[in-house]
Design a protein around this motif. Structure first.
Motif, PDB file in Angstrom:
ATOM      1  N   CYS A  87       0.816  -1.212   0.000  1.00  0.00           N
ATOM      2  CA  CYS A  87       0.000   0.000   0.000  1.00  0.00           C
ATOM      3  C   CYS A  87       0.855   1.270   0.000  1.00  0.00           C
ATOM      4  CB  CYS A  87      -0.958   0.003   1.198  1.00  0.00           C
ATOM      5  SG  CYS A  87      -0.152   0.115   2.798  1.00  0.00           S
ATOM      6  N   LEU A  88       2.150   1.147   0.252  1.00  0.00           N
ATOM      7  CA  LEU A  88       3.032   2.319   0.282  1.00  0.00           C
ATOM      8  C   LEU A  88       3.766   2.528  -1.040  1.00  0.00           C
ATOM      9  CD1 LEU A  88       4.448   1.833   3.889  1.00  0.00           C
ATOM     10  CD2 LEU A  88       2.692   3.442   3.149  1.00  0.00           C
TER      11      LEU A  88
ATOM     12  N   GLY B 230      -3.321  -0.768   5.811  1.00  0.00           N
ATOM     13  CA  GLY B 230      -3.138  -1.727   4.733  1.00  0.00           C
ATOM     14  C   GLY B 230      -1.925  -2.596   4.994  1.00  0.00           C
ATOM     15  N   ARG B 231      -1.475  -3.277   3.959  1.00  0.00           N
ATOM     16  CA  ARG B 231      -0.339  -4.194   4.056  1.00  0.00           C
ATOM     17  C   ARG B 231       0.829  -3.631   3.256  1.00  0.00           C
ATOM     18  NH1 ARG B 231      -1.446  -7.035   8.228  1.00  0.00           N
ATOM     19  NH2 ARG B 231       0.087  -8.557   7.574  1.00  0.00           N
ATOM     20  N   CYS B 232       2.036  -3.858   3.766  1.00  0.00           N
ATOM     21  CA  CYS B 232       3.221  -3.343   3.073  1.00  0.00           C
ATOM     22  C   CYS B 232       4.270  -4.430   2.893  1.00  0.00           C
ATOM     23  CB  CYS B 232       3.800  -2.141   3.821  1.00  0.00           C
ATOM     24  SG  CYS B 232       4.527  -2.522   5.419  1.00  0.00           S
ATOM     25  N   CYS B 233       5.195  -4.165   1.993  1.00  0.00           N
ATOM     26  CA  CYS B 233       6.294  -5.091   1.719  1.00  0.00           C
ATOM     27  C   CYS B 233       7.359  -4.971   2.824  1.00  0.00           C
ATOM     28  CB  CYS B 233       6.903  -4.792   0.356  1.00  0.00           C
ATOM     29  SG  CYS B 233       7.729  -3.189   0.227  1.00  0.00           S
ATOM     30  N   ASN B 234       8.286  -5.904   2.824  1.00  0.00           N
ATOM     31  CA  ASN B 234       9.350  -5.892   3.838  1.00  0.00           C
ATOM     32  C   ASN B 234      10.211  -4.637   3.742  1.00  0.00           C
ATOM     33  OD1 ASN B 234       8.631  -8.289   5.079  1.00  0.00           O
ATOM     34  ND2 ASN B 234       9.927  -9.521   3.743  1.00  0.00           N
TER      35      ASN B 234
ATOM     36  N   ILE C 103       8.755   3.805  15.822  1.00  0.00           N
ATOM     37  CA  ILE C 103       9.744   4.208  16.833  1.00  0.00           C
ATOM     38  C   ILE C 103       9.584   5.688  17.154  1.00  0.00           C
ATOM     39  CG2 ILE C 103      12.218   4.545  17.256  1.00  0.00           C
ATOM     40  CD1 ILE C 103      12.636   1.908  15.623  1.00  0.00           C
ATOM     41  N   LYS C 104       9.439   6.512  16.130  1.00  0.00           N
ATOM     42  CA  LYS C 104       9.263   7.954  16.319  1.00  0.00           C
ATOM     43  C   LYS C 104       8.010   8.237  17.145  1.00  0.00           C
ATOM     44  CE  LYS C 104       9.180  12.245  13.660  1.00  0.00           C
ATOM     45  NZ  LYS C 104       9.213  12.834  12.315  1.00  0.00           N
ATOM     46  N   LYS C 105       6.931   7.532  16.836  1.00  0.00           N
ATOM     47  CA  LYS C 105       5.676   7.713  17.577  1.00  0.00           C
ATOM     48  C   LYS C 105       5.857   7.304  19.043  1.00  0.00           C
ATOM     49  CE  LYS C 105       0.788   6.557  17.253  1.00  0.00           C
ATOM     50  NZ  LYS C 105      -0.242   5.834  16.501  1.00  0.00           N
ATOM     51  N   SER C 106       6.575   6.211  19.289  1.00  0.00           N
ATOM     52  CA  SER C 106       6.824   5.751  20.656  1.00  0.00           C
ATOM     53  C   SER C 106       7.661   6.756  21.430  1.00  0.00           C
ATOM     54  CB  SER C 106       7.545   4.402  20.641  1.00  0.00           C
ATOM     55  OG  SER C 106       6.710   3.414  20.109  1.00  0.00           O
ATOM     56  N   ILE C 107       8.675   7.315  20.774  1.00  0.00           N
ATOM     57  CA  ILE C 107       9.536   8.302  21.424  1.00  0.00           C
ATOM     58  C   ILE C 107       8.728   9.534  21.805  1.00  0.00           C
ATOM     59  CG2 ILE C 107      11.449   9.911  21.025  1.00  0.00           C
ATOM     60  CD1 ILE C 107      12.798   7.600  19.452  1.00  0.00           C
TER      61      ILE C 107
ATOM     62  N   THR D 210      12.035   0.335   6.192  1.00  0.00           N
ATOM     63  CA  THR D 210      12.538   1.690   5.955  1.00  0.00           C
ATOM     64  C   THR D 210      11.553   2.804   6.294  1.00  0.00           C
ATOM     65  OG1 THR D 210      11.829   1.652   3.633  1.00  0.00           O
ATOM     66  CG2 THR D 210      14.089   0.897   4.132  1.00  0.00           C
ATOM     67  N   LYS D 211      10.265   2.471   6.376  1.00  0.00           N
ATOM     68  CA  LYS D 211       9.261   3.501   6.627  1.00  0.00           C
ATOM     69  C   LYS D 211       8.409   3.232   7.869  1.00  0.00           C
ATOM     70  CE  LYS D 211       8.903   4.406   1.677  1.00  0.00           C
ATOM     71  NZ  LYS D 211       8.058   4.344   0.492  1.00  0.00           N
TER      72      LYS D 211
END
Length: 69
Positions: free
Chosen positions: A4-5, A28-32, A44-48, A37-38
């Protein structure tokens, strides 16, 4: 199934062909590649940000308590 990205095809990994959860970037679903990378950096940014907000509230409480003394 397409990512989806990036819209590339999601590759099958050990019998699993549904990719990764793309939240918080998209519903949605994304590739590895996009996951690594995204999506994970965004999580992590949201958790910080949540940790920083919690620390800010704790610091404010400590300051208020010290002022009251």
């Amino acid at each position: 199934m397409k990512c989806c990205l990036c819209k590339n095809e999601i590759e099958k990994q050990k019998g699993w062909d549904l990719g990764n959860n793309a939240m918080p970037l998209m519903d949605g679903r994304c590739c590895n590649k996009c996951n690594n990378t995204k999506v994970i950096p965004a999580r992590i940014k949201k958790s910080i940000k949540k940790i920083d907000k919690g620390l800010d509230e704790t610091i404010k409480k400590i300051i208020k308590k010290s002022i009251k003394k």
